[in-house]
Design a protein around this motif. Structure first.
Motif, PDB file in Angstrom:
ATOM      1  N   UNK A  81       0.624  -1.331   0.110  1.00  0.00           N
ATOM      2  CA  UNK A  81       0.074   0.152   0.067  1.00  0.00           C
ATOM      3  C   UNK A  81       0.776   0.848   0.285  1.00  0.00           C
ATOM      4  N   UNK A  82       2.115   1.714   0.669  1.00  0.00           N
ATOM      5  CA  UNK A  82       2.971   2.998   0.716  1.00  0.00           C
ATOM      6  C   UNK A  82       3.724   2.619  -0.349  1.00  0.00           C
ATOM      7  N   UNK A  83       4.557   1.399  -1.207  1.00  0.00           N
ATOM      8  CA  UNK A  83       4.643   1.590  -2.064  1.00  0.00           C
ATOM      9  C   UNK A  83       3.488   1.948  -3.474  1.00  0.00           C
ATOM     10  N   UNK A  84       2.561   1.803  -3.270  1.00  0.00           N
ATOM     11  CA  UNK A  84       1.387   2.128  -4.572  1.00  0.00           C
ATOM     12  C   UNK A  84       2.036   3.849  -3.912  1.00  0.00           C
ATOM     13  N   UNK A  85       0.897   3.931  -3.069  1.00  0.00           N
ATOM     14  CA  UNK A  85       0.951   5.270  -2.586  1.00  0.00           C
ATOM     15  C   UNK A  85       2.210   6.179  -3.168  1.00  0.00           C
ATOM     16  N   UNK A  86       3.134   5.788  -3.005  1.00  0.00           N
ATOM     17  CA  UNK A  86       4.491   6.539  -3.248  1.00  0.00           C
ATOM     18  C   UNK A  86       4.424   6.938  -4.399  1.00  0.00           C
ATOM     19  N   UNK A  87       3.959   5.591  -5.273  1.00  0.00           N
ATOM     20  CA  UNK A  87       3.969   6.591  -7.420  1.00  0.00           C
ATOM     21  C   UNK A  87       2.645   6.842  -7.287  1.00  0.00           C
ATOM     22  N   UNK A  88       1.658   7.424  -6.797  1.00  0.00           N
ATOM     23  CA  UNK A  88       0.593   8.214  -6.735  1.00  0.00           C
ATOM     24  C   UNK A  88      -0.228   7.381  -6.999  1.00  0.00           C
ATOM     25  N   UNK A  89      -1.184   6.121  -6.415  1.00  0.00           N
ATOM     26  CA  UNK A  89      -1.722   4.993  -6.352  1.00  0.00           C
ATOM     27  C   UNK A  89      -3.081   5.417  -5.289  1.00  0.00           C
ATOM     28  N   UNK A  90      -3.822   4.716  -5.543  1.00  0.00           N
ATOM     29  CA  UNK A  90      -4.816   5.342  -4.579  1.00  0.00           C
ATOM     30  C   UNK A  90      -4.860   3.667  -3.768  1.00  0.00           C
ATOM     31  N   UNK A  91      -4.810   3.377  -3.907  1.00  0.00           N
ATOM     32  CA  UNK A  91      -4.859   1.793  -2.913  1.00  0.00           C
ATOM     33  C   UNK A  91      -5.672   1.261  -1.770  1.00  0.00           C
ATOM     34  N   UNK A  92      -6.320   0.219  -1.922  1.00  0.00           N
ATOM     35  CA  UNK A  92      -6.849   0.091  -0.394  1.00  0.00           C
ATOM     36  C   UNK A  92      -7.075  -1.243  -0.174  1.00  0.00           C
ATOM     37  N   UNK A  93      -7.490  -1.882   1.369  1.00  0.00           N
ATOM     38  CA  UNK A  93      -7.364  -3.210   0.897  1.00  0.00           C
ATOM     39  C   UNK A  93      -8.715  -3.541   1.374  1.00  0.00           C
ATOM     40  N   UNK A  94      -9.875  -3.682   0.115  1.00  0.00           N
ATOM     41  CA  UNK A  94     -11.528  -4.192   0.112  1.00  0.00           C
ATOM     42  C   UNK A  94     -11.609  -5.515   1.317  1.00  0.00           C
ATOM     43  N   UNK A  95     -10.882  -6.634   0.818  1.00  0.00           N
ATOM     44  CA  UNK A  95     -11.177  -7.671   1.364  1.00  0.00           C
ATOM     45  C   UNK A  95      -9.916  -8.528   1.900  1.00  0.00           C
ATOM     46  N   UNK A 100      -7.712 -15.045   1.109  1.00  0.00           N
ATOM     47  CA  UNK A 100      -7.502 -14.078  -0.695  1.00  0.00           C
ATOM     48  C   UNK A 100      -7.322 -12.240   0.293  1.00  0.00           C
ATOM     49  N   UNK A 101      -6.455 -11.931  -0.666  1.00  0.00           N
ATOM     50  CA  UNK A 101      -6.557  -9.955  -0.257  1.00  0.00           C
ATOM     51  C   UNK A 101      -6.909  -9.849  -1.756  1.00  0.00           C
ATOM     52  N   UNK A 102      -7.664  -8.999  -1.254  1.00  0.00           N
ATOM     53  CA  UNK A 102      -8.344  -7.888  -2.600  1.00  0.00           C
ATOM     54  C   UNK A 102      -7.789  -6.345  -2.711  1.00  0.00           C
ATOM     55  N   UNK A 103      -7.664  -6.079  -3.192  1.00  0.00           N
ATOM     56  CA  UNK A 103      -7.141  -4.382  -3.475  1.00  0.00           C
ATOM     57  C   UNK A 103      -7.580  -3.686  -4.134  1.00  0.00           C
ATOM     58  N   UNK A 104      -8.326  -2.446  -4.047  1.00  0.00           N
ATOM     59  CA  UNK A 104      -8.840  -1.684  -4.910  1.00  0.00           C
ATOM     60  C   UNK A 104      -7.791  -0.460  -5.163  1.00  0.00           C
ATOM     61  N   UNK A 105      -7.499  -0.827  -6.467  1.00  0.00           N
ATOM     62  CA  UNK A 105      -6.775   1.371  -6.498  1.00  0.00           C
ATOM     63  C   UNK A 105      -7.368   2.482  -7.664  1.00  0.00           C
ATOM     64  N   UNK A 155      -8.541  -3.647 -10.286  1.00  0.00           N
ATOM     65  CA  UNK A 155      -8.703  -4.359  -8.066  1.00  0.00           C
ATOM     66  C   UNK A 155      -7.869  -5.385  -8.721  1.00  0.00           C
ATOM     67  N   UNK A 156      -6.576  -5.758  -8.108  1.00  0.00           N
ATOM     68  CA  UNK A 156      -6.078  -7.030  -7.694  1.00  0.00           C
ATOM     69  C   UNK A 156      -6.420  -8.120  -6.442  1.00  0.00           C
ATOM     70  N   UNK A 157      -6.742  -8.966  -7.116  1.00  0.00           N
ATOM     71  CA  UNK A 157      -7.238 -10.564  -6.279  1.00  0.00           C
ATOM     72  C   UNK A 157      -5.494 -10.876  -5.590  1.00  0.00           C
ATOM     73  N   UNK A 158      -5.188 -11.500  -5.050  1.00  0.00           N
ATOM     74  CA  UNK A 158      -3.708 -12.223  -4.266  1.00  0.00           C
ATOM     75  C   UNK A 158      -4.600 -13.261  -4.029  1.00  0.00           C
ATOM     76  N   UNK A 159      -4.381 -15.002  -4.432  1.00  0.00           N
ATOM     77  CA  UNK A 159      -5.094 -15.940  -3.940  1.00  0.00           C
ATOM     78  C   UNK A 159      -3.796 -16.235  -2.713  1.00  0.00           C
ATOM     79  N   UNK A 160      -3.993 -16.546  -1.660  1.00  0.00           N
ATOM     80  CA  UNK A 160      -2.899 -17.293  -0.747  1.00  0.00           C
ATOM     81  C   UNK A 160      -2.313 -19.003  -0.377  1.00  0.00           C
ATOM     82  N   UNK A 161      -3.366 -19.617  -1.612  1.00  0.00           N
ATOM     83  CA  UNK A 161      -3.521 -20.893  -1.561  1.00  0.00           C
ATOM     84  C   UNK A 161      -3.401 -21.532  -2.608  1.00  0.00           C
ATOM     85  N   UNK A 162      -2.183 -22.115  -2.861  1.00  0.00           N
ATOM     86  CA  UNK A 162      -1.913 -22.864  -4.476  1.00  0.00           C
ATOM     87  C   UNK A 162      -3.173 -23.999  -4.907  1.00  0.00           C
ATOM     88  N   UNK A 163      -4.645 -24.163  -3.561  1.00  0.00           N
ATOM     89  CA  UNK A 163      -5.436 -24.423  -4.575  1.00  0.00           C
ATOM     90  C   UNK A 163      -6.825 -23.725  -3.858  1.00  0.00           C
TER      91      UNK A 163
END
Length: 178
Positions: A81-95, A100-105, A155-163
């Motif tokens: 989140x810090x990295x993205x904001x430093x680049x000029x993005x506006x990102x937040x964790x929505x889930x 799973x983690x979902x990021x919305x920018x 919208x960036x979806x990050x799955x944390x489990x391989x299955x």
């Protein structure tokens, strides 16, 4: 107004390219030249390697700042989140869950630079994927929505489990887990 350049020049308008736009031109041109020369599939492999190298450099900075050898998931997400904001993005964790983690920018930091934003989408995916994998051992990143394709944001979806159900994303593994 800028004075004319050289004796025979009629250039009187100021042209402002700036460092960021210049670097965007370099990245975009590199992507285009590579794609035309070696093909899109090979470019994807190249971008993955560059993303891994960039992720390692970014991660090293956050590890040094935290004074630890490994970030947990919360610290990794904070770093992203810090990295993205430093680049000029506006990102937040929505889930966020254990699986799973979902990021919305809401503001892509790379739109408007006149380059193929898809290359920067891939780079962003690789940086996120490699950083999450180093933290969790595994992460699959799916770019579900992209501003570069006309969506209101990313919208960036990050799955944390391989299955987990494969949404078409890219899987990443920690260096020691390959």
């Amino acid at each position: 107004m800028v004075e004319a350049i050289g004796e025979h020049s009629n250039l009187t308008a100021e042209v402002s390219i700036g460092r960021e736009r210049f670097l965007a031109m370099v990245v975009g041109s590199l992507n285009d030249v590579l794609s035309d020369t070696v093909g899109p599939r090979e470019v994807e492999g190249f971008v993955n390697l560059v993303g891994m190298a960039v992720a390692e450099q970014i991660l090293a900075r956050y590890l040094a700042a935290a004074g630890t050898a490994r970030l947990d998931l919360s610290a990794t997400l904070d770093a992203l989140l810090d990295w993205n904001r430093d680049l000029g993005g506006d990102i937040a964790i929505s889930e966020r869950s254990e699986k799973k983690v979902v990021l919305d920018d809401r503001r892509c930091p790379f739109l408007g630079f006149g380059l193929d934003s898809r290359a920067m989408c891939r780079m962003t995916s690789h940086v996120i994927g490699h950083m999450v994998a180093e933290s969790q051992g595994y992460g699959r990143v799916t770019l579900a929505d992209r501003a570069s394709r006309g969506s209101r944001g990313c919208r960036i979806v990050i799955d944390l489990e391989p299955n987990a159900c494969d949404g078409g994303g890219q899987s990443y593994y920690a260096k020691g887990d390959r």
